[in-house]
Scaffold this active site. Structure first.
Site, PDB file in Angstrom:
ATOM      1  N   SER A 137       0.860  -1.179   0.000  1.00 18.51           N
ATOM      2  CA  SER A 137       0.000   0.000   0.000  1.00 18.51           C
ATOM      3  C   SER A 137       0.891   1.221   0.000  1.00 18.51           C
ATOM      4  O   SER A 137       2.056   1.160   0.419  1.00 18.51           O
ATOM      5  CB  SER A 137      -0.885   0.010   1.252  1.00 18.51           C
ATOM      6  OG  SER A 137      -1.515   1.266   1.429  1.00 18.51           O
ATOM      7  N   TYR A 150      -2.452  -1.105  10.248  1.00 19.62           N
ATOM      8  CA  TYR A 150      -2.349  -1.108   8.790  1.00 19.62           C
ATOM      9  C   TYR A 150      -1.036  -0.463   8.346  1.00 19.62           C
ATOM     10  O   TYR A 150      -0.304  -1.020   7.521  1.00 19.62           O
ATOM     11  CB  TYR A 150      -3.540  -0.376   8.181  1.00 19.62           C
ATOM     12  CG  TYR A 150      -3.650  -0.537   6.678  1.00 19.62           C
ATOM     13  CD1 TYR A 150      -4.164  -1.706   6.134  1.00 19.62           C
ATOM     14  CD2 TYR A 150      -3.253   0.487   5.812  1.00 19.62           C
ATOM     15  CE1 TYR A 150      -4.270  -1.864   4.751  1.00 19.62           C
ATOM     16  CE2 TYR A 150      -3.353   0.336   4.439  1.00 19.62           C
ATOM     17  CZ  TYR A 150      -3.865  -0.837   3.918  1.00 19.62           C
ATOM     18  OH  TYR A 150      -3.959  -0.992   2.550  1.00 19.62           O
ATOM     19  N   LYS A 154       1.918  -2.751   6.628  1.00 19.89           N
ATOM     20  CA  LYS A 154       2.234  -2.476   5.230  1.00 19.89           C
ATOM     21  C   LYS A 154       3.682  -2.009   5.057  1.00 19.89           C
ATOM     22  O   LYS A 154       4.322  -2.310   4.046  1.00 19.89           O
ATOM     23  CB  LYS A 154       1.254  -1.461   4.642  1.00 19.89           C
ATOM     24  CG  LYS A 154      -0.171  -2.006   4.490  1.00 19.89           C
ATOM     25  CD  LYS A 154      -0.216  -3.227   3.580  1.00 19.89           C
ATOM     26  CE  LYS A 154      -1.638  -3.679   3.297  1.00 19.89           C
ATOM     27  NZ  LYS A 154      -1.690  -4.849   2.388  1.00 19.89           N
TER      28      LYS A 154
END
Length: 268
Positions: A137, A150, A154
């Site tokens: 991401s 997150y 990532k």
């Protein structure tokens, strides 16, 4: 890398980027094993693609499930040429995220990649051929306002992809790392929304949707396969991410200050 005639595995293929990748791979002449936690959804996608695609439902962070994907691919089509580690989850939000949410994000967003590489890389180095595509991401290069699990997981996914390329790139293993911003998927719509902190989750979504355009899964899949064809490591469906990343690296404190101001504007 030509995909015609190749055997690929795509995780998170029940919808979104994974399903779009599967469609484009098949259209390009590849044979594909699709995997997703939602067995019904991934089966529907595979059936729509005909006999060159098969589906397996299961948790792709589970080593036994990954082993089953590889065995199914070899039985149905032959040795695996490409592995698209595309499955991902949002995890929790900030410091209120539970240990369980942290572990889930790390399992799916990072350890699923590690376990797949463990099983595939020995055979790839023996054949001097293989391709690992990690969907990370833009959060892995920048950050994710509103979701610590997150952002951290990532970053780790990008780090593992870099290590994999450096360690095995001279032995025939090619690696790409995909770092999009907003993509119109279930993850963006509901993946950051826990039951206990909706406001923080909405901040995470707003941070993504206001930072740049929200692309369709098909648009992202097209960019990914173009990057694979060129054997590029960093694949950026949103080209502006590179400018943001360079800005971050050139003056970290200024970038952090700018991100705090961006966060304050979103909260206002």
């Amino acid at each position: 890398m030509e995909i015609s005639g190749k055997v690929a595995i795509v995780t998170g293929a029940g919808a979104g980027i994974g399903a779009a990748l599967a469609r484009r791979l098949v259209a390009g002449g590849a044979r594909v094993v699709l995997a997703d936690l939602d067995a019904e959804a991934v089966t529907d996608v595979a059936e729509s693609l005909g006999p060159v695609a098969v589906a397996i439902g299961g948790d792709v962070a589970d080593e036994q499930v990954i082993r089953g994907l590889i065995e199914r691919a070899e039985t149905e089509f032959g040795p695996v040429d490409l592995y698209f580690a595309n499955a991902g989850i949002g995890g929790g939000v900030g410091l209120t995220s539970t240990d369980q949410q942290w572990l889930a994000a790390l399992e799916v967003n990072v350890m699923a990649h590690v376990r797949a590489a463990r099983l595939l890389v020995p055979g790839w180095t023996e054949r001097a051929s293989g391709y690992f595509v990690a969907t990370a991401s833009a959060a892995g290069l920048l950050t994710q306002i509103g979701s610590a699990p997150y952002a951290v997981s990532k970053h780790a996914a990008v780090g593992f992809a870099e290590w994999l390329s450096i360690t095995y790139g001279d032995q025939g293993v090619r690696v790409s790392c995909v770092c999009p911003m907003g993509v119109d998927t279930q993850l963006l719509r509901t993946g950051f929304i826990p039951r206990d902190d909706v406001a923080e989750a909405e901040l995470a979504v707003k941070a993504v949707t206001t930072a740049g355009s929200v692309l369709s899964p098909d648009e992202v899949a097209e960019v990914i396969l173009a990057g694979v064809a060129d054997e590029r490591f960093l694949i950026l469906p949103h080209p502006e991410v590179l400018k943001m990343y360079r800005h971050k690296g050139s003056d970290y404190d200024r970038w952090l200050d700018g991100m705090r101001r961006f966060q304050a504007a979103l909260q206002a």
